[in-house]
Design a protein around this motif. Structure first.
Motif, PDB file in Angstrom:
ATOM      1  N   SER A 192      45.562  45.081  30.980  1.00  0.00           N
ATOM      2  CA  SER A 192      45.792  44.860  32.407  1.00  0.00           C
ATOM      3  C   SER A 192      45.783  43.361  32.709  1.00  0.00           C
ATOM      4  O   SER A 192      44.964  42.618  32.162  1.00  0.00           O
ATOM      5  CB  SER A 192      44.692  45.546  33.225  1.00  0.00           C
ATOM      6  N   PRO A 193      46.654  42.889  33.605  1.00  0.00           N
ATOM      7  CA  PRO A 193      46.634  41.457  33.941  1.00  0.00           C
ATOM      8  C   PRO A 193      45.376  41.028  34.682  1.00  0.00           C
ATOM      9  O   PRO A 193      45.027  39.844  34.695  1.00  0.00           O
ATOM     10  CB  PRO A 193      47.881  41.275  34.804  1.00  0.00           C
ATOM     11  N   SER A 194      44.677  41.988  35.309  1.00  0.00           N
ATOM     12  CA  SER A 194      43.455  41.681  36.058  1.00  0.00           C
ATOM     13  C   SER A 194      42.282  42.360  35.366  1.00  0.00           C
ATOM     14  O   SER A 194      42.054  43.565  35.538  1.00  0.00           O
ATOM     15  CB  SER A 194      43.580  42.151  37.504  1.00  0.00           C
ATOM     16  N   LEU A 195      41.533  41.606  34.594  1.00  0.00           N
ATOM     17  CA  LEU A 195      40.504  42.180  33.735  1.00  0.00           C
ATOM     18  C   LEU A 195      39.381  42.844  34.526  1.00  0.00           C
ATOM     19  O   LEU A 195      39.030  44.006  34.260  1.00  0.00           O
ATOM     20  CB  LEU A 195      39.925  41.092  32.825  1.00  0.00           C
ATOM     21  N   GLU A 196      38.799  42.146  35.470  1.00  0.00           N
ATOM     22  CA  GLU A 196      37.587  42.636  36.129  1.00  0.00           C
ATOM     23  C   GLU A 196      37.801  43.963  36.861  1.00  0.00           C
ATOM     24  O   GLU A 196      37.046  44.916  36.625  1.00  0.00           O
ATOM     25  CB  GLU A 196      37.044  41.574  37.092  1.00  0.00           C
ATOM     26  N   PRO A 197      38.807  44.096  37.737  1.00  0.00           N
ATOM     27  CA  PRO A 197      38.964  45.393  38.411  1.00  0.00           C
ATOM     28  C   PRO A 197      39.364  46.513  37.456  1.00  0.00           C
ATOM     29  O   PRO A 197      38.934  47.659  37.631  1.00  0.00           O
ATOM     30  CB  PRO A 197      40.056  45.127  39.449  1.00  0.00           C
ATOM     31  N   ASP A 221      28.306  39.445  30.678  1.00  0.00           N
ATOM     32  CA  ASP A 221      28.664  39.200  29.276  1.00  0.00           C
ATOM     33  C   ASP A 221      30.179  39.220  29.077  1.00  0.00           C
ATOM     34  O   ASP A 221      30.734  38.372  28.366  1.00  0.00           O
ATOM     35  CB  ASP A 221      28.011  40.251  28.377  1.00  0.00           C
ATOM     36  N   ILE A 222      30.848  40.182  29.705  1.00  0.00           N
ATOM     37  CA  ILE A 222      32.310  40.244  29.594  1.00  0.00           C
ATOM     38  C   ILE A 222      32.933  38.997  30.217  1.00  0.00           C
ATOM     39  O   ILE A 222      33.873  38.404  29.673  1.00  0.00           O
ATOM     40  CB  ILE A 222      32.852  41.517  30.273  1.00  0.00           C
ATOM     41  N   ALA A 223      32.419  38.589  31.379  1.00  0.00           N
ATOM     42  CA  ALA A 223      32.967  37.416  32.062  1.00  0.00           C
ATOM     43  C   ALA A 223      32.817  36.164  31.197  1.00  0.00           C
ATOM     44  O   ALA A 223      33.706  35.299  31.169  1.00  0.00           O
ATOM     45  CB  ALA A 223      32.277  37.222  33.407  1.00  0.00           C
ATOM     46  N   HIS A 337      39.179  44.368  19.987  1.00  0.00           N
ATOM     47  CA  HIS A 337      38.127  45.364  19.740  1.00  0.00           C
ATOM     48  C   HIS A 337      37.392  45.791  21.010  1.00  0.00           C
ATOM     49  O   HIS A 337      36.551  46.693  20.960  1.00  0.00           O
ATOM     50  CB  HIS A 337      37.101  44.774  18.773  1.00  0.00           C
ATOM     51  N   THR A 338      37.636  45.176  22.144  1.00  0.00           N
ATOM     52  CA  THR A 338      36.757  45.266  23.307  1.00  0.00           C
ATOM     53  C   THR A 338      36.506  46.702  23.764  1.00  0.00           C
ATOM     54  O   THR A 338      35.348  47.134  23.907  1.00  0.00           O
ATOM     55  CB  THR A 338      37.331  44.446  24.477  1.00  0.00           C
ATOM     56  N   TYR A 365      29.077  43.850  17.615  1.00  0.00           N
ATOM     57  CA  TYR A 365      30.507  44.159  17.625  1.00  0.00           C
ATOM     58  C   TYR A 365      31.189  43.595  18.868  1.00  0.00           C
ATOM     59  O   TYR A 365      31.995  42.665  18.792  1.00  0.00           O
ATOM     60  CB  TYR A 365      30.675  45.665  17.515  1.00  0.00           C
ATOM     61  N   LEU A 366      30.850  44.110  20.044  1.00  0.00           N
ATOM     62  CA  LEU A 366      31.504  43.679  21.279  1.00  0.00           C
ATOM     63  C   LEU A 366      31.416  42.168  21.469  1.00  0.00           C
ATOM     64  O   LEU A 366      32.434  41.482  21.613  1.00  0.00           O
ATOM     65  CB  LEU A 366      30.877  44.396  22.473  1.00  0.00           C
TER      66      LEU A 366
END
Length: 395
Positions: A192-197, A221-223, A337-338, A365-366
């Motif tokens: 997706s072009p917009s990761l967070e939503p 952590d993802i951010a 891998h996310t 891993y993540l």
């Protein structure tokens, strides 16, 4: 899934069938071994199958239980049992339809058997079952942990060319993405072009995953770890055409002509993680799972550059990558891998209650794989991939 039984494990010694894990082999398995009685009852539902002669081998791979069963007529069958929380009959039917399509296009895959009622997946109590005809070829990587390097660069070349064959065969398969379920190689978030939503919606749509991630500071952590790489990928996403892909392309999911240098892929196995992603997603997974030795000690996490070159050469011998596709491959590799890593967190936490597994999936891993790509060795690999493309353009 092979008729080669040189390393058979007799069914009366189930203790001799350990399970592979990220930390090596363990004798206590996540899921109980399949018994002779279970196989006999299952095969009785299939028309034309001879009685069971023996269970020749218990698979050490995680996430399910599987055996190679021989019947009295000398034929061999691969029997796999999933817990119903992991795979429903409907979930397996999605996978089986893709396998059937690939087989109709000439890709060497194992036939999935239908029972007398026409079902390719059977639900009994807490389990979902499937039976495949044993595919031809040698299970050359049977005793090797998943996601370890190829034995030889020639194996990588054949694996790359076969992956291109799979993608070409899948080009006209237009089924929608699979229903949300555990342990898929998903591209809904990273694609997706917009990761967070996209990530928020995907997590909240899966209650088990949401429960598991609530124990971590996952948004932050993802951010910090994933989002910067995704920002580099996002402008390249329009060039990636959706495609059903294998989702777990590594040496032990392939059967071979033999185990020597120069061996060729003879059959493709295990579409359990398959979904609608894109070709460079599958190719990035193939590099991540075959050419970087994550299971070695961190200081010895070697990169098999010759294998990556051979894998890409084999792939592009049939399906050359565009410049945009190659750029997307490089951008995708650090975070490909996310989604599977997040689903592994759910598996170990919400389904198994395995704290060590959760730590391996979340921290090792993540976050760990993405961090590796941001450090010297990972940056060296990405720079090498860019320089390789420049050299090809000059040639």
């Amino acid at each position: 899934m092979t008729s080669d039984t040189s390393n058979d494990t007799p069914n009366d010694t189930p203790h001799a069938a350990p399970q592979f894990t990220v930390d090596g082999e363990k004798t206590v398995r996540d899921w109980p071994l399949i018994t002779r009685d279970e196989v006999e009852r299952l095969l009785a539902d299939y028309a034309g199958l001879a009685p069971l002669a023996k269970i020749a081998w218990h698979s050490p791979r995680p996430f399910s239980s599987a055996v190679l069963a021989h019947t009295l007529d000398g034929r061999a069958w691969f029997v796999k049992r999933h817990h119903a929380r992991l795979r429903s009959a409907a979930g397996l039917a999605e996978e089986h339809a893709f396998i059937a399509h690939l087989g109709s296009r000439g890709l060497p895959v194992a036939d999935v058997l239908a029972d007398r009622a026409g079902r390719t997946a059977i639900t009994r109590d807490d389990w979902t079952w499937e039976v495949h005809a044993a595919a031809p070829g040698m299970d050359a990587y049977r005793g090797v942990m998943s996601w370890k390097p190829f034995f030889d660069a020639s194996h990588a070349w054949s694996a790359g060319r076969t992956l291109a064959r799979l993608h070409l065969a899948a080009a006209d398969y237009d089924a929608p993405a699979r229903t949300l379920q555990p342990l898929l190689s998903s591209f809904r978030v990273i694609g997706s072009p917009s990761l967070e939503p996209a990530l928020e919606q995907w997590v909240q749509a899966q209650p088990g995953l949401a429960r598991s991630l609530a124990k971590h500071d996952w948004r932050a952590d993802i951010a910090e770890i994933i989002a910067p790489a995704h920002a580099r990928l996002a402008p390249l996403l329009p060039a990636l055409r959706p495609l059903w892909t294998h989702g777990d392309w590594h040496a032990s999911n392939l059967l071979w002509t033999d185990a020597t240098p120069g061996a060729q892929v003879r059959a493709v196995l295990d579409f359990g993680l398959s979904d609608r992603t894109c070709a460079v997603y599958d190719l990035a997974l193939a590099i991540e799972r075959n050419a970087i030795d994550w299971l070695a000690a961190p200081a010895a996490c070697a990169v098999e550059y010759a294998h990556i070159a051979a894998l890409l050469d084999g792939y592009e011998s049939l399906a050359p990558l565009s410049d945009a596709g190659y750029e997307a491959l490089i951008a995708l590799l650090p975070i490909v891998h996310t989604e599977f890593a997040l689903l592994e967190v759910e598996y170990f936490d919400d389904i198994l209650g395995d704290e060590a597994g959760v730590a391996a999936a979340y921290d090792g891993y993540l976050l760990g794989h993405a961090r590796w790509f941001a450090q010297d060795d990972g940056q060296r690999l990405l720079a090498w991939l860019r320089s390789r493309r420049r050299e090809e353009d000059r040639a």
